[in-house]
Enzyme design. Structure first.
Site, PDB file in Angstrom:
ATOM      1  N   ASP A 111      63.011   7.101 -14.633  1.00 53.24           N
ATOM      2  CA  ASP A 111      62.269   6.700 -13.440  1.00 53.24           C
ATOM      3  C   ASP A 111      62.449   5.198 -13.191  1.00 53.24           C
ATOM      4  OD1 ASP A 111      60.619   7.348 -11.239  1.00 53.24           O
ATOM      5  OD2 ASP A 111      58.872   6.536 -12.278  1.00 53.24           O
ATOM      6  N   ASP A 146      66.517   4.787 -11.968  1.00 52.40           N
ATOM      7  CA  ASP A 146      66.926   5.109 -10.597  1.00 52.40           C
ATOM      8  C   ASP A 146      66.670   3.952  -9.633  1.00 52.40           C
ATOM      9  OD1 ASP A 146      64.127   5.352 -10.369  1.00 52.40           O
ATOM     10  OD2 ASP A 146      64.177   7.447  -9.746  1.00 52.40           O
ATOM     11  N   ASP A 191      62.332   9.938  -4.611  1.00 48.89           N
ATOM     12  CA  ASP A 191      61.775   9.435  -5.867  1.00 48.89           C
ATOM     13  C   ASP A 191      60.279   9.712  -5.933  1.00 48.89           C
ATOM     14  OD1 ASP A 191      61.850   7.978  -8.376  1.00 48.89           O
ATOM     15  OD2 ASP A 191      60.883   6.335  -7.297  1.00 48.89           O
ATOM     16  N   ASP A 216      58.503  12.377  -8.420  1.00 53.79           N
ATOM     17  CA  ASP A 216      57.481  11.881  -9.347  1.00 53.79           C
ATOM     18  C   ASP A 216      56.264  12.792  -9.349  1.00 53.79           C
ATOM     19  OD1 ASP A 216      59.033   9.716 -10.075  1.00 53.79           O
ATOM     20  OD2 ASP A 216      57.861   8.237  -8.941  1.00 53.79           O
TER      21      ASP A 216
END
Length: 190
Positions: free
Chosen positions: A67, A70, A88, A92
């Site tokens: 995480d 990226d 993203d 998440d």
């Protein structure tokens, strides 16, 4: 809270970004890898095998690492985009729900506690998204952003106290939700 430390970690984070950007793989690819590790963690928690709480925690930490990767890859390559930021953010939330579902299926915590923790966690994220749509920035506001919540699950879970980790997540998510509602209320310009 951890977002407040990012400035001091910027050189190290940029180096991580450079290493992964050198592969030529996109930031969205690394977002998908992070989601894959989150799913693996959720499955391990759900299976509730011997030492699942340790392996699930390790996989969750690896997911958190990607995480970070990226976003750094996107910045290093100059390919930040609204689409990437959207994916993203959505990935998440999918990861977070999957982790809590795995904990619930594995029987590590009572259903009402898992529901409370994931509900408050999603409210923290929703509050930020809604506030930012109104022009109020909330990054760094609150004691329990996503990174802190997942670290609690991973680390406290790895020492064998996943039920307490879920309770702590519910508490810090609840506090963060209230902090964000207050900050947004003060920050809205009518």
């Amino acid at each position: 809270m951890l977002n407040n430390f990012r400035e001091g970690l910027k050189p190290a984070l940029q180096n991580i970004g450079k290493v992964f950007a050198a592969t030529g793989l996109s930031a969205n690819f690394w977002t998908g890898i992070g989601l894959g590790f989150a799913f693996a963690s959720a499955i391990v928690y759900a299976l509730h095998l011997e030492y699942s709480f340790i392996l699930g925690g390790v996989l969750l930490l690896v997911s958190g690492f990607f995480d970070i990767v990226d976003g750094q890859v996107a910045r290093i390559t100059g390919k930040t985009s609204k689409k990437g930021a959207f994916l993203d953010s959505v990935f998440d939330k999918i990861a977070e729900v999957a982790i809590f579902l795995g904990i619930l299926i594995g029987g590590y915590s009572q259903g009402y506690l898992v529901l409370l923790a994931i509900g408050l966690s999603l409210l923290v994220s929703y509050t930020r998204a809604r506030a930012e749509s109104l022009g109020v920035q909330l990054q760094g506001i609150g004691i329990g952003e996503r990174a802190e919540r997942l670290l609690v699950i991973a680390i406290i879970g790895m020492i064998g106290f996943l039920n307490y980790a879920v309770i702590i997540v519910a508490i810090i998510a609840g506090i963060t939700f209230v902090q964000r509602v207050i900050a947004t209320s003060k920050g809205i310009k009518e």
